[in-house]
Design a protein around this motif. Structure first.
Motif, mmCIF file in Angstrom:
data_model
loop_
_atom_site.group_PDB
_atom_site.id
_atom_site.type_symbol
_atom_site.label_atom_id
_atom_site.label_comp_id
_atom_site.label_asym_id
_atom_site.label_seq_id
_atom_site.Cartn_x
_atom_site.Cartn_y
_atom_site.Cartn_z
ATOM 1 N N LEU A 1 0.832 -1.202 0.000
ATOM 2 C CA LEU A 1 0.000 0.000 0.000
ATOM 3 C C LEU A 1 0.866 1.251 0.000
ATOM 4 C CD1 LEU A 1 -2.611 -1.083 2.712
ATOM 5 C CD2 LEU A 1 -2.920 -1.092 0.223
ATOM 6 N N LYS A 2 0.330 2.355 -0.473
ATOM 7 C CA LYS A 2 1.051 3.625 -0.446
ATOM 8 C C LYS A 2 1.154 4.161 0.972
ATOM 9 C CE LYS A 2 -0.272 4.929 -5.134
ATOM 10 N NZ LYS A 2 -1.125 5.785 -5.962
ATOM 11 N N GLN A 3 0.105 3.972 1.763
ATOM 12 C CA GLN A 3 0.068 4.410 3.160
ATOM 13 C C GLN A 3 -0.154 3.187 4.055
ATOM 14 O OE1 GLN A 3 0.560 7.628 4.143
ATOM 15 N NE2 GLN A 3 0.928 8.054 1.970
ATOM 16 N N ALA B 1 -6.243 2.947 -6.341
ATOM 17 C CA ALA B 1 -5.405 4.129 -6.121
ATOM 18 C C ALA B 1 -4.563 4.029 -4.848
ATOM 19 C CB ALA B 1 -6.275 5.382 -6.065
ATOM 20 N N GLU B 2 -4.937 3.171 -3.910
ATOM 21 C CA GLU B 2 -4.205 3.036 -2.650
ATOM 22 C C GLU B 2 -3.009 2.089 -2.741
ATOM 23 O OE1 GLU B 2 -7.430 3.643 0.849
ATOM 24 O OE2 GLU B 2 -7.753 1.856 -0.425
ATOM 25 N N VAL B 3 -2.840 1.422 -3.881
ATOM 26 C CA VAL B 3 -1.800 0.405 -4.024
ATOM 27 C C VAL B 3 -0.572 0.974 -4.719
ATOM 28 C CG1 VAL B 3 -1.242 -1.846 -5.034
ATOM 29 C CG2 VAL B 3 -3.521 -1.414 -4.106
ATOM 30 N N ARG B 4 0.594 0.748 -4.119
ATOM 31 C CA ARG B 4 1.864 1.141 -4.736
ATOM 32 C C ARG B 4 2.320 0.055 -5.705
ATOM 33 N NH1 ARG B 4 5.536 2.998 -0.685
ATOM 34 N NH2 ARG B 4 4.903 5.051 -1.365
ATOM 35 N N GLU B 5 2.237 -1.220 -5.273
ATOM 36 C CA GLU B 5 2.705 -2.331 -6.095
ATOM 37 C C GLU B 5 1.912 -3.583 -5.743
ATOM 38 O OE1 GLU B 5 6.738 -5.054 -6.698
ATOM 39 O OE2 GLU B 5 6.812 -3.333 -5.373
ATOM 40 N N ALA B 6 1.596 -4.389 -6.747
ATOM 41 C CA ALA B 6 0.909 -5.658 -6.525
ATOM 42 C C ALA B 6 1.488 -6.697 -7.478
ATOM 43 C CB ALA B 6 -0.597 -5.517 -6.755
#
Length: 189
Positions: free
Chosen positions: A109-111, A149-154
């Motif tokens: 997650l980004k946060q 939008a809340e995900v940095r990487e998956a």
């Protein structure tokens, strides 16, 4: 048309999905492709191949076409590398999330949520248009809801089943050379 659009159009025109494009150091242009689900591809020797995994033939075909397209676009590069996304395929677009719903995914997650950014579980869509990740926390089943939008990487979590592998052991007495031996025969038990 720019070089990125030329790459996307060429890959799509050949019937593959463009996963990623990266310009790396020393002129390396790295293109990652995947097969489209449910499509039959022409394999080596003209044999139809409906497998899901990208083959060397797939990479060769895309490489040849990209070389022509990039020459037309005038893109300078020292080396072109076309490859599969691998077992831990990145999920870059929401369409990837929809395609791989029901599979194990690791995401960052980004946060942070509850003090962590990294989570792993089974991906599914929610009725509200978001996504959820079901995972075990101790013995209890937990669900983490999130938006794209809340995900940095998956990435997909690689699942490798060695128990299902069949032994290819041949002995010299049954006409084999002994060179085909992959592993000693075991009952897995």
């Amino acid at each position: 048309m720019g070089w990125q659009e030329a790459i996307a159009a060429t890959v799509a025109g050949l019937g593959y999905e463009l996963v990623d494009v990266e310009r790396a150091q020393r002129g390396l242009l790295r293109v990652t492709i995947d097969r489209m689900p449910g499509r039959v591809y022409r394999g080596a020797g003209g044999v139809d191949d409906d497998g899901e995994a990208v083959t060397v033939d797939d990479c060769e075909q895309v490489t040849r076409q990209l070389q022509y397209a990039l020459e037309v676009e005038g893109l300078e590069y020292a080396r072109l590398e076309v490859s599969s996304p691998g077992l831990d395929r990145p999920l870059k677009r929401e369409a990837d999330y929809a395609r791989f719903a029901g599979q194990a995914v690791a995401l960052v997650l980004k946060q942070p949520f509850q003090g962590r950014k990294s989570w792993q579980g089974v991906l599914s869509a929610t009725a509200e248009g978001g996504w959820s990740l079901a995972f075990k926390d101790g013995k209890a089943e937990q669900v983490l809801g999130f938006t794209f939008a809340e995900v940095r990487e998956a990435r997909l979590v690689p699942v490798v089943d060695f128990k299902g592998r069949k032994s290819k052991t041949k002995t010299l007495g049954d006409g084999g050379t002994g060179a085909e031996s992959a592993a000693p025969a075991t009952d897995g038990g």
